[in-house]
Write a protein that holds these residues in place. Structure first.
Motif, PDB file in Angstrom:
ATOM      1  N   ARG A 175       0.837  -1.212   0.000  1.00  0.00           N
ATOM      2  CA  ARG A 175       0.000   0.000   0.000  1.00  0.00           C
ATOM      3  C   ARG A 175       0.865   1.252   0.000  1.00  0.00           C
ATOM      4  NH1 ARG A 175      -2.299   2.054   4.749  1.00  0.00           N
ATOM      5  NH2 ARG A 175      -2.010  -0.020   5.632  1.00  0.00           N
ATOM      6  N   ASP A 219       2.610   1.726  -3.339  1.00  0.00           N
ATOM      7  CA  ASP A 219       1.697   2.209  -4.374  1.00  0.00           C
ATOM      8  C   ASP A 219       1.280   3.656  -4.148  1.00  0.00           C
ATOM      9  OD1 ASP A 219       1.792  -0.291  -5.557  1.00  0.00           O
ATOM     10  OD2 ASP A 219      -0.106  -0.958  -4.674  1.00  0.00           O
ATOM     11  N   ASP A 220       1.245   4.089  -2.879  1.00  0.00           N
ATOM     12  CA  ASP A 220       0.762   5.423  -2.533  1.00  0.00           C
ATOM     13  C   ASP A 220       1.557   5.941  -1.340  1.00  0.00           C
ATOM     14  OD1 ASP A 220      -0.615   7.753  -1.957  1.00  0.00           O
ATOM     15  OD2 ASP A 220      -2.464   6.731  -1.351  1.00  0.00           O
ATOM     16  N   GLN A 256       1.859   8.781  -0.087  1.00  0.00           N
ATOM     17  CA  GLN A 256       1.089   9.683   0.783  1.00  0.00           C
ATOM     18  C   GLN A 256       0.411   8.900   1.907  1.00  0.00           C
ATOM     19  OE1 GLN A 256       2.399  12.952  -0.201  1.00  0.00           O
ATOM     20  NE2 GLN A 256       0.426  13.345   0.721  1.00  0.00           N
ATOM     21  N   ALA A 257       0.037   7.667   1.620  1.00  0.00           N
ATOM     22  CA  ALA A 257      -0.625   6.829   2.628  1.00  0.00           C
ATOM     23  C   ALA A 257       0.303   6.513   3.797  1.00  0.00           C
ATOM     24  CB  ALA A 257      -1.128   5.537   1.987  1.00  0.00           C
TER      25      ALA A 257
END
Length: 92
Positions: free
Chosen positions: A54, A57-58, A60-61
């Motif tokens: 996760r 992939d992102d 910011q997360a």
């Protein structure tokens, strides 16, 4: 026991953290830079494979997790426990 070999797979220079894999054990991590006034080094916080994917992939997360690491709220996840002269997070 061999020393851990940390390999970053993603680095955020803007937010000062990285994501990667510890090569000996295969554990995933988020790392943040810290300094104790004498030396700068990294603290490595273990994450599971789903979280690694996760965050990969992102990015910011990952920021909320990174902030919790900086506040020492996730010390139970430290892969290498700090010594008595633990550093303070280097902030962006």
């Amino acid at each position: 026991m061999s020393s851990p070999t940390f390999t970053d797979t993603f680095v955020s220079r803007a937010h000062m953290f990285s994501i990667g894999v510890e090569q000996t054990s295969g554990r995933y991590y988020v790392s943040i830079p810290v300094s104790n006034g004498m030396v700068d080094y990294e603290e490595y916080y273990e994450i599971d494979a789903e979280t690694y994917q996760r965050f990969s992939d992102d990015a910011q997360a990952a920021l909320a997790f990174v902030e919790r690491c900086r506040r020492h709220e996730l010390d139970d996840r430290l892969i290498v426990k700090p010594g008595r002269l633990r550093g303070e997070p280097i902030l962006p």
